[in-house]
Design a protein around this motif. Sequence first.
Motif, short mmCIF file in Angstrom:
data_model
loop_
_atom_site.label_atom_id
_atom_site.label_comp_id
_atom_site.label_asym_id
_atom_site.label_seq_id
_atom_site.Cartn_x
_atom_site.Cartn_y
_atom_site.Cartn_z
N GLU A 76 0.70 -1.08 -0.02
CA GLU A 76 -0.09 -0.04 0.08
C GLU A 76 0.86 1.38 -0.12
OE1 GLU A 76 -3.46 2.15 2.94
OE2 GLU A 76 -2.90 0.00 3.19
N SER A 77 0.60 2.08 -1.02
CA SER A 77 1.49 3.36 -1.04
C SER A 77 1.18 4.40 0.05
CB SER A 77 1.37 3.81 -2.35
OG SER A 77 1.93 3.09 -3.49
N ILE A 78 1.67 5.36 0.21
CA ILE A 78 1.41 6.21 1.22
C ILE A 78 0.25 7.13 0.79
CG2 ILE A 78 3.15 7.99 0.28
CD1 ILE A 78 3.51 9.01 3.33
N THR A 79 -0.89 7.63 1.60
CA THR A 79 -1.61 8.55 1.03
C THR A 79 -1.17 9.65 0.53
OG1 THR A 79 -3.19 7.27 2.50
CG2 THR A 79 -3.87 9.46 1.57
N PRO A 80 -1.70 10.30 -0.47
CA PRO A 80 -1.07 11.68 -1.10
C PRO A 80 -1.40 12.80 0.06
CG PRO A 80 -2.24 10.54 -2.84
CD PRO A 80 -2.50 9.69 -1.52
N ILE A 81 -0.45 13.69 0.15
CA ILE A 81 -0.64 14.72 1.13
C ILE A 81 -1.39 15.93 0.55
CG2 ILE A 81 0.77 16.24 2.46
CD1 ILE A 81 3.12 14.36 2.45
N GLN A 82 -2.43 16.37 1.64
CA GLN A 82 -3.26 17.38 1.10
C GLN A 82 -2.96 18.61 1.98
OE1 GLN A 82 -5.10 17.51 -1.52
NE2 GLN A 82 -4.55 15.65 -2.04
N ILE A 83 -2.36 19.57 1.65
CA ILE A 83 -2.06 20.77 2.32
C ILE A 83 -3.29 21.83 2.51
CG2 ILE A 83 -0.31 22.88 2.39
CD1 ILE A 83 1.02 20.10 2.29
N ALA A 137 10.16 0.61 -1.44
CA ALA A 137 9.80 -0.95 -0.81
C ALA A 137 8.75 -0.51 0.29
CB ALA A 137 10.82 -1.55 -0.28
N TYR A 138 9.41 0.62 1.03
CA TYR A 138 8.38 1.03 2.37
C TYR A 138 7.11 1.76 2.10
CZ TYR A 138 12.58 -0.07 5.02
OH TYR A 138 13.62 -0.57 5.50
N GLY A 139 6.85 1.86 0.93
CA GLY A 139 5.42 2.35 0.42
C GLY A 139 5.66 3.85 0.03
N ILE A 140 6.58 4.57 -0.06
CA ILE A 140 6.74 6.13 -0.44
C ILE A 140 7.02 6.01 -1.72
CG2 ILE A 140 8.14 8.09 -0.06
CD1 ILE A 140 6.67 6.87 2.50
N ARG A 141 5.72 6.19 -2.49
CA ARG A 141 6.09 6.21 -3.86
C ARG A 141 4.95 7.48 -4.47
NH1 ARG A 141 3.85 0.91 -2.29
NH2 ARG A 141 5.55 -0.54 -2.22
N GLY A 142 4.97 7.38 -5.88
CA GLY A 142 4.18 8.37 -6.58
C GLY A 142 5.08 9.66 -6.51
N PRO A 143 4.29 10.80 -6.33
CA PRO A 143 4.74 12.09 -6.49
C PRO A 143 5.67 12.55 -5.10
CG PRO A 143 2.28 12.13 -6.87
CD PRO A 143 2.71 10.88 -6.41
N LEU A 144 5.41 11.99 -4.06
CA LEU A 144 6.10 12.25 -2.88
C LEU A 144 7.52 11.61 -3.12
CD1 LEU A 144 6.25 13.20 0.05
CD2 LEU A 144 5.42 11.24 0.85
N HIS A 145 7.78 10.42 -3.55
CA HIS A 145 8.96 10.01 -3.77
C HIS A 145 9.76 10.69 -4.80
CE1 HIS A 145 11.96 6.92 -5.63
NE2 HIS A 145 11.70 6.32 -4.46
N THR A 146 9.05 11.39 -5.84
CA THR A 146 9.84 12.12 -6.63
C THR A 146 10.01 13.51 -5.96
OG1 THR A 146 8.45 11.23 -8.49
CG2 THR A 146 9.52 13.50 -8.75
#
Length: 594
Positions: free
Chosen positions: A71-78, A244-253
């Motif tokens: 499960e990837s991390i939930t996208p962060i909403q500011i 591998a720890y689920g930090i993926r997508g825009p946050l990983h970038t």
Amino acid sequence: MEGLSENNTKPFWRYIKAKKTDNLGVSPLLSKGKLHSESKSKAEILLNQFSSVFTKSTADTMPPVKINIKESITPIQIEAKGVEILLSRIKQHKATGPDNIPNLVLNKCAASLSPGIALVFQKSLDSGKLPKDWTDANVSPIFKKGDRHAASNYRPVSLTSVLSKTLEHIVCHAMHKHFEDHKVLTNINHGFRSGYSCETQLTITIDELAKNLDKGLQTDFAILDFSKAFDTVPHDKLLHKLDAYGIRGPLHTWIKSFLCERHMRVIVEGEASSETTVDSGVPQGTVLGPLLFLCHINDLPDRVTSSVRLFADDCLLYRPVQTKDDHQALQDDLHQLELWASDWGMRFNASKCYILSINNKTSYFYELNKTILKQVDNNPYPGLLISKDLKWASHIDKINKRASSTLGFLKRNVSRCPEKCRRTAYISLVRSTLEYGCSVWDPHQSNDIDKLERTQRRAARFITKDYKSREPGSMTKMLVDLDLPTLESRRKENRLCFLYKISRGLVPAIPPSDYLIPIVNKRKIKAKTFENCETKNIVKRHQNLHENCFVVPDSGTKVYEHSFFPRTISDWNQLEDISSSSLESFRRHLQCRN
């Protein structure tokens, strides 16, 4: 010093810092056989030194990661309101970063600026890019120890954009929540985490060592030192582990941009060096850096069968030794740590790694990186001097000497200040030295107790400027008037408060079920006392006066009997009331008893 009366301690600490001789900035630095004293030259020498430790990973394939979160991390909403709260907490007097935006403006105009800044934060996270000002760092060199003229003895601390740090706070909170939900971070590492500390690390480590000693076992443990740990972390391998720890997508970038697009320059006495890229490492001085480092060394314990303790980059590896096979098993684990370090781009500094044997019965030459590790009788970890017999006389002598030296510094530089100022200086600079980690090493022998109390009594005379009174009871009255309880009573109070927090589940690093066994359906026991004679009641250590008592662990040695859990549980059971619903009320209850 007038500011102390208005709870403004800044002038006081500015004065203390100016008078200290152990913080003189950057000394002339040796380079190519020549000492350089010019600020610009020193900045360039330090820049070259800090850059020389960078490592560029050339691996075509990445090592496998044991933990793989699907499960990837939930996208962060500011949210603007959250940004406003963070901006309002910015300390106005702190230095600005490379963007030169005054903290005063961010703090005072938080309500007006927060909607726009929230949009910038959201755009940065969604696009995975950071403004250049956020990846630039002004590096301040901080002297560690050793030769002041050697550039290698300075640590780089990055001064970065305050706005970047604000966004890092939001990112850190989200990552911590994700890691907690999926139980990613090992409980063995007690650094940089809420509810984990030096005190928790030392408490459970010393408890385990003391138990082994109580059983008559030898325990060999290796104190291991990473070489430039924070500066050598390869970015690509860290990013691989984060994925591998689920930090993926825009946050990983975004984190990739945060790490790989960094630039730094060294500032010495107002002069700046040239700018260079940061090819490896997690930046010290940032909010996100410590968490990223925890992620990078998170799987180190999985490679060994011996016990491991981590505190940030401090590593302790130990094992009870009964046969030659146990020696070999510990050596095999040291080799496994070499392989782990090679896989993940880290390095151990074997010349600063040591072996300490508790209850030494047999010897063995341990190796790390083809270097035989030096055997020592005592070694600091972390901040406490641990001896081979697990006694604390050497540690007490060390801190008492340091405290006495500091007290001498205060006598030379603060003696003309008001009494309140002298008392504040003693509490902040001397008593804090005498009490660091005291719940772990609280002495029971009268000579050790007296050494510490004598230092406080000398401090009381310094505070009051009364060096002549010698009447019976004059010192006790002096300490009462200054509101300075005995250090022995404060250490006992600290131990009981720490046990209170453990028993209430307020210390995640020490689960109460692992260390505290409630006494169920047992009658209360109270020791008998007799008038006009001194009695020693053998039941006193096991008496219990309330309904929330715990079983006192059996002990066959004085070392274990007077270690934290057996000693503090015994004191806990002798309290008459622990019904307090909060730590503060419990602390007040203890103070009333004293």
